[in-house]
Design a protein around this motif. Structure first.
Motif, PDB file in Angstrom:
ATOM      1  N   MET A   1      18.470  11.040 -59.803  1.00  0.00           N
ATOM      2  CA  MET A   1      17.267  11.031 -60.617  1.00  0.00           C
ATOM      3  C   MET A   1      16.017  10.819 -59.767  1.00  0.00           C
ATOM      4  SD  MET A   1      18.095  11.795 -63.547  1.00  0.00           S
ATOM      5  CE  MET A   1      17.324  11.289 -65.010  1.00  0.00           C
ATOM      6  N   ARG A   2      16.161  10.007 -58.736  1.00  0.00           N
ATOM      7  CA  ARG A   2      15.007   9.728 -57.888  1.00  0.00           C
ATOM      8  C   ARG A   2      14.518  11.006 -57.193  1.00  0.00           C
ATOM      9  NH1 ARG A   2      16.157   4.737 -54.734  1.00  0.00           N
ATOM     10  NH2 ARG A   2      15.833   3.847 -56.775  1.00  0.00           N
ATOM     11  N   GLY A   3      15.465  11.834 -56.748  1.00  0.00           N
ATOM     12  CA  GLY A   3      15.099  13.096 -56.104  1.00  0.00           C
ATOM     13  C   GLY A   3      14.368  14.030 -57.057  1.00  0.00           C
ATOM     14  N   LEU A   4      14.816  14.070 -58.289  1.00  0.00           N
ATOM     15  CA  LEU A   4      14.156  14.893 -59.302  1.00  0.00           C
ATOM     16  C   LEU A   4      12.745  14.379 -59.583  1.00  0.00           C
ATOM     17  CD1 LEU A   4      14.268  17.171 -61.388  1.00  0.00           C
ATOM     18  CD2 LEU A   4      15.250  15.515 -62.993  1.00  0.00           C
ATOM     19  N   ASP A   5      12.595  13.070 -59.634  1.00  0.00           N
ATOM     20  CA  ASP A   5      11.289  12.456 -59.860  1.00  0.00           C
ATOM     21  C   ASP A   5      10.313  12.833 -58.740  1.00  0.00           C
ATOM     22  OD1 ASP A   5       9.545  10.680 -61.311  1.00  0.00           O
ATOM     23  OD2 ASP A   5       9.832   9.247 -59.680  1.00  0.00           O
ATOM     24  N   GLU A   6      10.790  12.785 -57.498  1.00  0.00           N
ATOM     25  CA  GLU A   6       9.949  13.148 -56.355  1.00  0.00           C
ATOM     26  C   GLU A   6       9.564  14.627 -56.421  1.00  0.00           C
ATOM     27  OE1 GLU A   6      12.291  12.090 -52.981  1.00  0.00           O
ATOM     28  OE2 GLU A   6      12.073   9.941 -53.356  1.00  0.00           O
ATOM     29  N   TRP A   7      10.527  15.478 -56.794  1.00  0.00           N
ATOM     30  CA  TRP A   7      10.274  16.907 -56.875  1.00  0.00           C
ATOM     31  C   TRP A   7       9.225  17.214 -57.940  1.00  0.00           C
ATOM     32  CZ3 TRP A   7      10.430  20.813 -60.420  1.00  0.00           C
ATOM     33  CH2 TRP A   7      10.375  22.113 -59.928  1.00  0.00           C
ATOM     34  N   ARG A   9       6.827  15.226 -59.084  1.00  0.00           N
ATOM     35  CA  ARG A   9       5.496  14.805 -58.612  1.00  0.00           C
ATOM     36  C   ARG A   9       4.936  15.801 -57.612  1.00  0.00           C
ATOM     37  NH1 ARG A   9       7.732   9.798 -58.395  1.00  0.00           N
ATOM     38  NH2 ARG A   9       7.877   9.906 -56.149  1.00  0.00           N
ATOM     39  N   ARG A  10       5.784  16.304 -56.713  1.00  0.00           N
ATOM     40  CA  ARG A  10       5.310  17.288 -55.741  1.00  0.00           C
ATOM     41  C   ARG A  10       4.878  18.571 -56.442  1.00  0.00           C
ATOM     42  NH1 ARG A  10       8.434  19.329 -50.260  1.00  0.00           N
ATOM     43  NH2 ARG A  10       6.779  20.708 -49.547  1.00  0.00           N
ATOM     44  N   ARG A  52       3.539  23.445 -49.638  1.00  0.00           N
ATOM     45  CA  ARG A  52       3.522  22.713 -48.367  1.00  0.00           C
ATOM     46  C   ARG A  52       2.455  21.621 -48.392  1.00  0.00           C
ATOM     47  NH1 ARG A  52       3.549  25.295 -42.314  1.00  0.00           N
ATOM     48  NH2 ARG A  52       3.219  23.351 -41.199  1.00  0.00           N
ATOM     49  N   LEU A  53       1.282  21.924 -48.933  1.00  0.00           N
ATOM     50  CA  LEU A  53       0.208  20.941 -48.975  1.00  0.00           C
ATOM     51  C   LEU A  53       0.472  19.832 -49.978  1.00  0.00           C
ATOM     52  CD1 LEU A  53      -2.900  23.200 -48.533  1.00  0.00           C
ATOM     53  CD2 LEU A  53      -2.016  21.507 -46.945  1.00  0.00           C
ATOM     54  N   ALA A  54       1.336  20.071 -50.953  1.00  0.00           N
ATOM     55  CA  ALA A  54       1.660  19.039 -51.936  1.00  0.00           C
ATOM     56  C   ALA A  54       2.345  17.844 -51.281  1.00  0.00           C
ATOM     57  CB  ALA A  54       2.542  19.611 -53.030  1.00  0.00           C
ATOM     58  N   ALA A  55       2.916  18.050 -50.098  1.00  0.00           N
ATOM     59  CA  ALA A  55       3.563  16.958 -49.365  1.00  0.00           C
ATOM     60  C   ALA A  55       2.646  16.376 -48.290  1.00  0.00           C
ATOM     61  CB  ALA A  55       4.859  17.456 -48.732  1.00  0.00           C
ATOM     62  N   SER A  56       1.395  16.806 -48.241  1.00  0.00           N
ATOM     63  CA  SER A  56       0.465  16.346 -47.206  1.00  0.00           C
ATOM     64  C   SER A  56      -0.023  14.932 -47.502  1.00  0.00           C
ATOM     65  CB  SER A  56      -0.732  17.293 -47.122  1.00  0.00           C
ATOM     66  OG  SER A  56      -1.556  17.135 -48.255  1.00  0.00           O
TER      67      SER A  56
END
Length: 82
Positions: A1-7, A9-10, A52-56
């Protein structure tokens, strides 16, 4: 679930970046959200794509977990009240 949450937000950061269509608008929005001048200018003028910039660092600080939580989008990792 944590991985999905991070995805998610990105993905939301990438969508916001697409909505700020021009470099001037991107710079202004980053500055309004507390990003420094140099980092905001460098990010706003970047040729890289929205994903790519969403992870900046600039977008991570401008649209942080706290920002999304203030919109009512609670994080999965947040403890639930008893």
């Amino acid at each position: 679930m944590r991985g999905l949450d991070e995805w998610i937000r990105r993905r939301l950061r990438a969508i916001a970046w697409k909505q700020w269509k021009r470099g001037r608008t991107r710079y202004r929005e980053l500055r309004r959200r507390g990003v420094g001048r140099d980092l905001a200018a460098q990010t706003a003028g970047s040729p890289h794509g929205p994903w790519r910039l969403a992870a900046s660092p600039a977008l991570n600080s401008a649209l942080s977990k706290l920002f999304f939580r203030s919109l009512g989008l609670a994080s999965v990792a947040a403890p639930r009240p008893a």
